[in-house]
Design an enzyme around this catalytic site. Structure first.
Site, PDB file in Angstrom:
ATOM      1  N   ASP A   3       0.844  -1.215  -0.062  1.00 53.16           N
ATOM      2  CA  ASP A   3       0.079   0.026  -0.144  1.00 53.16           C
ATOM      3  C   ASP A   3       0.775   1.255   0.026  1.00 53.16           C
ATOM      4  O   ASP A   3       1.347   1.681   1.052  1.00 53.16           O
ATOM      5  CB  ASP A   3      -0.929  -0.087   1.187  1.00 53.16           C
ATOM      6  CG  ASP A   3      -1.893   1.331   1.334  1.00 53.16           C
ATOM      7  OD1 ASP A   3      -2.028   1.868   0.240  1.00 53.16           O
ATOM      8  OD2 ASP A   3      -2.398   1.282   2.419  1.00 53.16           O
TER       9      ASP A   3
ATOM     10  N   LYS B 179       1.740   8.150   0.574  1.00 48.26           N
ATOM     11  CA  LYS B 179       2.052   8.157   2.010  1.00 48.26           C
ATOM     12  C   LYS B 179       3.511   8.825   2.062  1.00 48.26           C
ATOM     13  O   LYS B 179       4.319   8.491   1.008  1.00 48.26           O
ATOM     14  CB  LYS B 179       2.380   6.476   2.634  1.00 48.26           C
ATOM     15  CG  LYS B 179       0.988   6.005   2.715  1.00 48.26           C
ATOM     16  CD  LYS B 179       1.286   4.387   3.424  1.00 48.26           C
ATOM     17  CE  LYS B 179      -0.127   3.794   3.375  1.00 48.26           C
ATOM     18  NZ  LYS B 179      -1.014   3.937   4.594  1.00 48.26           N
TER      19      LYS B 179
ATOM     20  N   ASP C  89       0.153  -4.818   4.940  1.00 46.81           N
ATOM     21  CA  ASP C  89      -1.056  -4.440   4.764  1.00 46.81           C
ATOM     22  C   ASP C  89      -1.913  -5.402   4.029  1.00 46.81           C
ATOM     23  O   ASP C  89      -3.215  -5.158   3.744  1.00 46.81           O
ATOM     24  CB  ASP C  89      -1.269  -3.073   4.085  1.00 46.81           C
ATOM     25  CG  ASP C  89      -2.295  -2.152   4.235  1.00 46.81           C
ATOM     26  OD1 ASP C  89      -2.803  -2.309   5.432  1.00 46.81           O
ATOM     27  OD2 ASP C  89      -2.791  -1.510   3.362  1.00 46.81           O
TER      28      ASP C  89
ATOM     29  N   ASP D 100      -5.875   6.522  -0.156  1.00 46.50           N
ATOM     30  CA  ASP D 100      -5.169   5.707   1.019  1.00 46.50           C
ATOM     31  C   ASP D 100      -6.263   5.223   1.856  1.00 46.50           C
ATOM     32  O   ASP D 100      -5.847   4.677   2.650  1.00 46.50           O
ATOM     33  CB  ASP D 100      -4.169   6.625   1.656  1.00 46.50           C
ATOM     34  CG  ASP D 100      -3.259   5.737   2.449  1.00 46.50           C
ATOM     35  OD1 ASP D 100      -3.091   4.529   2.023  1.00 46.50           O
ATOM     36  OD2 ASP D 100      -2.620   6.218   3.326  1.00 46.50           O
TER      37      ASP D 100
ATOM     38  N   ARG E  26     -11.107  -0.352   2.906  1.00 44.56           N
ATOM     39  CA  ARG E  26     -12.578  -0.388   2.988  1.00 44.56           C
ATOM     40  C   ARG E  26     -13.377  -0.403   1.576  1.00 44.56           C
ATOM     41  O   ARG E  26     -14.108  -1.268   1.430  1.00 44.56           O
ATOM     42  CB  ARG E  26     -13.035   0.902   3.523  1.00 44.56           C
ATOM     43  CG  ARG E  26     -13.055   2.068   3.148  1.00 44.56           C
ATOM     44  CD  ARG E  26     -13.042   3.209   4.134  1.00 44.56           C
ATOM     45  NE  ARG E  26     -11.843   3.470   4.791  1.00 44.56           N
ATOM     46  CZ  ARG E  26     -11.631   4.467   5.747  1.00 44.56           C
ATOM     47  NH1 ARG E  26     -12.327   5.452   6.157  1.00 44.56           N
ATOM     48  NH2 ARG E  26     -10.346   4.583   6.400  1.00 44.56           N
TER      49      ARG E  26
END
Lengths: 471, 510
Positions: B278, B285, B296, B355, B359
């Site tokens: 990720d 990030k 992740d 990011d 979900r």
């Protein structure tokens, strides 16, 4: 606070509101009003009077009545008076309408009058609650009103800016509570030095404003150790040498909201002549920067002899509370000790703006505090206080350090673990109210700004649990 | 993994010996050794201030009168307070102290106290096994003397036969844990979504049914949210469905196939977030610490490890595991902040932060799981939010649930295994924060209550199914050794969920 009266008939003049549930809602046949919770509709009737419908939801509860009344009130702020028709409700629920109206109609006593045409002046000074049984509803209101007064007193204090509400002026405002029968004792810098409040004095030493600890006492009606409230009262928090970023720093005038809520609760107990002996210990200081300010890495000695390495001068609330908790536990040996503090940003990340964090060493006290919070729309959420968090506050050179130096830390849990050291073996609960001390927008139970969170909760906790002498 | 055998107690002639010592039974626990060494072991313990307290240990080197290289004493605490997890931890502590001996014995009698009984030996063996995990496949130059040597561990207990019979099930769970740790430890250039799916397919040998869905199949299913996340990566996404039909009623079949079959019970469903790396995507990030984002996929790793454990020990349950596997990369084809995607449920999502991708992956996989299997419950695991670390740190995973009974069993199973969870709130006030101006919802709700709004987002895709969500961002990886977990990948959740299945969803053992 606005004037609230209970009466049997709807008045001929002024705005009127009806609180209606989902069943009755469609019966009004007005612009699709459904009677849902959170729904409110305002219009002018044929006679030119303001007419407001506010929804109660499927079943009227204390909460839905308060919120509906608050919403109705929000639509009548520019009127001289408002009558709320609560005749369909039992007396106990009708009294809750007064709570909602009074909470929503509050406004800072020194707020400027609105100037432009687009904003109506706030004129509402009187709310009539129209009920079937005036006496019964009035009797319930007599028990609820002190909590509301306490919450509004707390809001006034929280709203005051840091140059006006310095520690000593805060103490002076608390002195006025003597008029209600509270004993007020103020400890200044010298007394604090003599008593050994080294952690708190370290926080205060960067400021030109001297600190104070204010002790409010309510005698109650029976002989028993008091219930103790301990409040963090940082009248302005710059962060100290570990200075905060400029953006948003203005909100730090509210960093005394814990102390304000405790004071509000004491006012409530006095106003309703609670039988429960109670004491509040409020640590008031300014966390400023200056040539004498405390440095990150300073070691201070708390009132109980514990040495603390100050890793971050912006973790100052726990230093003030450390002294106040240890001192309160020793001096008063309270039945229970509850502290309130806008303590950590971490709790805001954890729980947002809808619940405060609850940490406790006593399961029963925790359950009672949570129940009191639910009952008055000041909800809490239990957070962990286990040994795993102790390691982060171990210091290399002192008994404790005030926080972990690493980033991305559960600082709310670390702070609670830190405070636990100073609560001793007293039944203790800690409410981290950062995030709930102010509203960003107008809501049903208050305008944007200070909420007074905690005052009604503590008042309710005492009435639920501590008004008989036996434990 | 050291080879574990069980034997009746004796003082071994050579090698190392560890003894689990209750605080209030020290003399009895050391009697045999003291007889052989003329009290040297007890004297050594006293000299080291060893009292048998929980977490305490001491080493006595080459005690005279025996051929032993070392004696390791590990404290259990008071006999009445000994828990099964406490025994595991003692076993783990023993294993760490025995790592430099090729052959060793572990006297577990001190742990076999009521009500634990013979389980004490098995639990100690499991703890020792879990602690001896090591991920060293990429160390090509390590000298033999730097590697741990423990290859054989004899666990001693009065009822060695019973412990031996119980061991294979425990070992299967350890295998599942090791698999999950391997997956989490693998670097992201090796463990792409396709590679991770292949490792699931390999589990067919255990009797699992495994189906793999590629981009084409997922497009047909309408997985707009998952595919949006995957868009920026050159590595194609996968979804893997694993089924274990160990129950008597064939409940693992789909909801459709179950129709009409009177005895069929609903399967249990476990869903994992598997973002193999990720970067954050376009909402990239910061560089510092980004390497951690290889893990992740720990939620998916845990689900895969759990399914291997259930199949490995032939659990009498119908369970399904689903993992959504993607890589979140920035590129010319990557999803943009502001994009609106349509999920498998038909609900639309405005992606304000690329990011907050986990979900999005879970939204499609969970909706699909509910529609196809109509499970008894869904439990998802995900390294979902940084906010949960700021809330709970590394002590507890965040638990969110729409079902109090399910939450209670998770809390209890967590305590039993040391993989503890802390319940966090849900509610309308939080759900409202997901309101979008142009779509059904946005994928972030702001920093305050960040883990809660993430959970609220997922709840919109569970379609009324009893559900729990474990945010394991703070517990999937550990910076320090713990008694049963060497530093690194923890496989948090495998033991917790295996225990939940065993204690609440399998017929009680004869």
């Amino acid at each position: 606070m606005i004037t609230v009266r209970f009466r049997r008939r709807m008045p001929e003049k002024g705005a009127r509101a009806v609180l209606a549930g989902a069943e009755a809602g469609p019966g009004f046949g007005i612009a699709g009003f459904m009677g849902k919770a959170g729904e409110a509709l305002a219009q002018h009737d044929g006679a030119g009077r303001r007419f407001i419908l506010a929804g109660l939801g499927d079943t009227a509860t204390a909460r839905s009545v308060r919120e509906a009344a608050g919403l109705a009130t929000s639509h009548a702020l520019a009127e001289d008076r408002l009558a709320i028709d609560a005749r369909a409700l039992p007396a106990a629920l009708a009294a809750e309408a007064a709570v909602g109206a009074a909470l929503r109609a509050w406004r800072f006593s020194r707020a400027p009058e609105p100037k432009g045409d687009d904003e109506a002046p706030m004129r509402l000074a009187r709310v009539d609650i129209v009920v079937a049984d005036k006496r019964q509803a009035g009797a319930v209101w007599d028990m609820l009103r002190p909590g509301v007064e306490g919450a509004l007193f707390a809001r006034e204090l929280v709203t005051e800016p840091g140059n006006v509400l310095t520690p000593h002026r805060f103490a002076a405002r608390l002195r006025e509570l003597e008029a209600h029968g509270l004993a007020v004792e103020v400890m200044g810098r010298r007394a604090l030095r003599e008593a050994g409040f080294g952690a708190m004095l370290g926080v205060a030493q960067g400021s030109a404003e001297p600190p104070a600890v204010v002790v409010l006492r309510w005698k109650g009606k029976f002989e028993a150790p008091p219930v103790a409230f301990v409040g963090k009262g940082i009248t302005f928090d710059t962060g100290g040498i570990s200075i905060k970023p400029a953006a948003g720093m203005w909100d730090m005038r509210a960093d005394m909201a814990g102390a304000a809520a405790c004071a509000g609760a004491m006012l409530a107990l006095a106003l309703r002549r609670s039988p429960c002996p109670a004491v509040a210990v409020l640590g008031l200081a300014e966390n400023a920067i200056g040539a004498e300010a405390q440095r990150p890495s300073d070691v201070v000695r708390a009132v109980d002899g514990t040495t603390i390495e100050v890793i971050d001068t912006d973790a100052e609330g726990r230093l003030v509370l450390a002294d106040c908790l240890a001192w309160t536990a020793k001096r008063f040996k309270p039945r229970a000790m509850i502290d309130l503090a806008t303590l950590t940003g971490s709790i805001v990340t954890a729980l947002g703006h809808h619940r405060a964090g609850l940490f406790a060493t006593d399961a029963a006290l925790a359950a009672q505090a949570a129940a009191a919070g639910e009952a008055v729309d000041e909800p809490l959420w239990p957070m962990p206080l286990d040994e795993g968090y102790e390691e982060a506050i171990r210091s290399d050179i002192a008994d404790l350090r005030n926080c972990s130096p690493e980033r991305m830390q559960p600082d709310a849990c670390h702070a609670a673990a830190f405070l636990k050291h100073f609560a001793g073996d007293v039944k203790w609960a800690h409410l981290d109210i950062a995030g709930v001390e102010a509203r960003e927008e107008d809501e049903a139970l208050g305008p944007r700004g200070a909420t007074g969170f905690g005052a009604r909760l503590l008042d309710r906790l005492v009435s639920l649990r501590f008004e008989t002498p036996d434990d | 993994m050291p080879e574990i055998t069980f034997a009746k107690p004796s003082v071994p002639k050579a090698g190392a010996l560890a003894v689990l010592v209750p605080e209030d039974g020290m003399d009895a626990a050391l009697a045999g050794l003291d007889a052989a060494t003329e009290g040297a072991v007890s004297r050594g313990a006293a000299a080291a201030s060893f009292k048998g307290r929980k977490g305490q240990s001491c080493v006595i080197l080459a005690p005279a009168g025996t051929g032993l290289s070392r004696v390791v004493l590990v404290g259990l605490g008071k006999a009445a307070d000994v828990t099964r997890h406490g025994v595991e931890e003692a076993g783990g502590t023993a294993a760490a102290a025995l790592a430099n001996d090729a052959a060793a014995a572990l006297d577990a009698r001190g742990a076999c106290v009521p009500p634990i009984g013979t389980h004490g030996a098995v639990d100690a063996a499991l703890g020792a096994t879990l602690r001896s995990y090591r991920f060293d496949k990429y160390r090509t130059k390590e000298k033999a003397e730097d590697k741990p040597k423990l290859a054989k561990l004899v666990v001693m207990t009065d009822d060695a036969a019973a412990a031996k019979a119980a061991w294979p099930a425990a070992k299967a769970v350890a295998d599942g844990v090791f698999l999950a740790r391997d997956l989490v430890s693998e670097p992201p250039n090796v463990l792409t979504p396709a590679e991770m799916a292949d490792r699931c397919v390999a589990l067919k040998s255990l009797g699992l049914q495994v189906e793999v869905f590629g981009p084409k199949e997922m497009k047909k299913l309408g997985f707009g949210a998952l595919l949006g996340v995957a868009m920026g990566s050159a590595n194609e996404p996968r979804m893997v469905v694993m089924q274990w039909n160990g129950g008597s009623s064939g409940g693992g079949r789909t909801a459709k196939a179950r129709k009409g079959a009177k005895t069929a019970t609903k399967p249990l469903a476990f869903i994992g977030k598997g973002v193999t790396f990720d970067t954050g995507g376009i909402s990239i990030k910061p560089a510092g610490g980004m390497e951690d984002m290889k893990w992740d996929m720990a939620g998916a790793g845990t689900v895969i490890g759990l399914m291997a454990a259930l199949a490995g020990r032939k659990a009498k349950v119908d369970a399904i595991g689903l993992v959504g596997l993607v890589e979140n990369m920035p590129s010319g084809t990557a999803q943009r902040p502001g994009d609106v995607v349509t999920t498998a449920s038909g609900q639309t999502v405005e992606v304000l932060n690329t990011d907050a991708e986990g979900r999005l992956v879970l939204a499609d996989v969970m909706w699909y799981c509910k529609q196809r299997f109509d499970p008894a419950f869904m439990i998802d695991l995900a390294t979902l939010t940084g906010a949960i670390i700021v809330a709970l740190g590394h002590e507890h995973a965040g638990l969110f649930a729409n079902d109090d009974a399910l939450a209670q069993t998770l809390i209890a199973s967590g305590k039993a295994t040391g993989e503890t969870v802390w319940r966090m709130p849900l509610g309308d006030a939080y759900d409202k924060l997901l309101k979008s101006d142009i779509a059904d919802m946005k994928n972030i709700g702001g920093r305050p209550g960040g883990s809660i709004t993430a959970a609220q987002f997922i709840q919109r895709f569970v379609d009324g199914c009893p559900w729990a969500h474990l945010d394991i961002a703070g517990t999937a990886w550990h910076g320090k050794d713990k008694p049963t977990i060497p530093k690194g990948a923890t496989a948090f959740g495998v033991r917790l969920l295996d225990t939940l299945v065993a204690e609440h969803h399998e017929p009680a053992k004869g």
